[in-house]
Design a protein around this motif. Structure first.
Motif, PDB file in Angstrom:
ATOM      1  N   GLY A  11      71.378  30.797  28.106  1.00 18.79           N
ATOM      2  CA  GLY A  11      72.516  31.615  28.563  1.00 18.79           C
ATOM      3  C   GLY A  11      72.620  31.658  30.197  1.00 18.79           C
ATOM      4  O   GLY A  11      71.784  30.867  30.885  1.00 18.79           O
ATOM      5  N   MET A  12      73.637  32.235  30.485  1.00 21.05           N
ATOM      6  CA  MET A  12      73.981  32.254  32.110  1.00 21.05           C
ATOM      7  C   MET A  12      74.189  33.910  32.265  1.00 21.05           C
ATOM      8  O   MET A  12      74.874  34.487  31.606  1.00 21.05           O
ATOM      9  N   GLY A  58      66.292  30.209  35.634  1.00 18.93           N
ATOM     10  CA  GLY A  58      66.390  29.295  36.940  1.00 18.93           C
ATOM     11  C   GLY A  58      67.236  30.145  37.852  1.00 18.93           C
ATOM     12  O   GLY A  58      68.383  30.447  37.749  1.00 18.93           O
ATOM     13  N   VAL A  59      66.786  30.338  39.161  1.00 21.65           N
ATOM     14  CA  VAL A  59      67.457  30.811  40.204  1.00 21.65           C
ATOM     15  C   VAL A  59      67.318  30.240  41.680  1.00 21.65           C
ATOM     16  O   VAL A  59      66.107  29.513  41.785  1.00 21.65           O
ATOM     17  N   GLN A  60      68.025  30.458  42.512  1.00 22.36           N
ATOM     18  CA  GLN A  60      67.862  29.722  43.685  1.00 22.36           C
ATOM     19  C   GLN A  60      66.558  30.220  44.536  1.00 22.36           C
ATOM     20  O   GLN A  60      66.026  29.619  45.531  1.00 22.36           O
ATOM     21  N   GLU A  61      66.103  31.561  44.382  1.00 22.90           N
ATOM     22  CA  GLU A  61      65.044  32.274  44.873  1.00 22.90           C
ATOM     23  C   GLU A  61      64.078  32.757  43.769  1.00 22.90           C
ATOM     24  O   GLU A  61      64.065  33.852  43.712  1.00 22.90           O
ATOM     25  N   ALA A 102      72.324  32.714  37.384  1.00 23.41           N
ATOM     26  CA  ALA A 102      71.166  32.343  37.041  1.00 23.41           C
ATOM     27  C   ALA A 102      71.252  31.879  35.675  1.00 23.41           C
ATOM     28  O   ALA A 102      72.219  31.957  34.779  1.00 23.41           O
ATOM     29  N   SER A 103      70.655  30.786  35.096  1.00 25.61           N
ATOM     30  CA  SER A 103      70.359  30.189  33.974  1.00 25.61           C
ATOM     31  C   SER A 103      69.022  30.692  33.220  1.00 25.61           C
ATOM     32  O   SER A 103      68.238  30.986  33.899  1.00 25.61           O
ATOM     33  N   ALA A 104      69.229  30.587  31.905  1.00 28.72           N
ATOM     34  CA  ALA A 104      68.084  30.866  31.050  1.00 28.72           C
ATOM     35  C   ALA A 104      67.840  30.171  29.773  1.00 28.72           C
ATOM     36  O   ALA A 104      68.867  29.860  29.181  1.00 28.72           O
TER      37      ALA A 104
END
Length: 114
Positions: A11-12, A58-61, A102-104
């Motif tokens: 997902g996004m 997944g996120v940048q921070e 974000a990705s999941a």
């Protein structure tokens, strides 16, 4: 006892104005699980509690993600959530506003059958 992964959904999600990584991650998880239906449990008379759910966002921070809060949003199984580097931040050149994407990946595992 070994396990088998029987589902993986992706997902996004995003937060357009608040730079809230947890909100973007929650939306990505919701996007992944709202497309899933697993009738197997009822069909086989299995308890959802036997399922282990592993969520990776997944996120940048990643250190700005409240994994405990995300864990509370998962409806079934024995769940764990981890945040890793990924996703994307996009800056609006006109306003300087940062859009957090974000990705999941939501994976479900069961004890090996048969």
């Amino acid at each position: 006892m070994s396990e088998q992964r029987f589902i993986i959904e992706m997902g996004m999600g995003n937060d357009q104005y608040g730079q809230d990584y947890t909100k973007a991650a929650a939306r990505a998880i919701e996007d992944a699980i709202r497309h899933s239906s697993i009738p197997m449990f009822d069909a086989l008379g299995m308890d959802h509690a036997a399922m282990r759910v592993q969520v990776t966002v997944g996120v940048q921070e990643p250190d700005k993600v409240d994994c405990g809060a995300l864990l509370k949003t998962l409806p079934r199984g024995q769940a764990e959530v981890k945040a890793v580097f990924g996703g994307q931040n996009v800056t609006n050149p006109d306003s300087g506003n940062v859009l957090v994407i974000a990705s999941a990946a939501v994976e479900a595992f069961l004890p090996k059958q048969g």
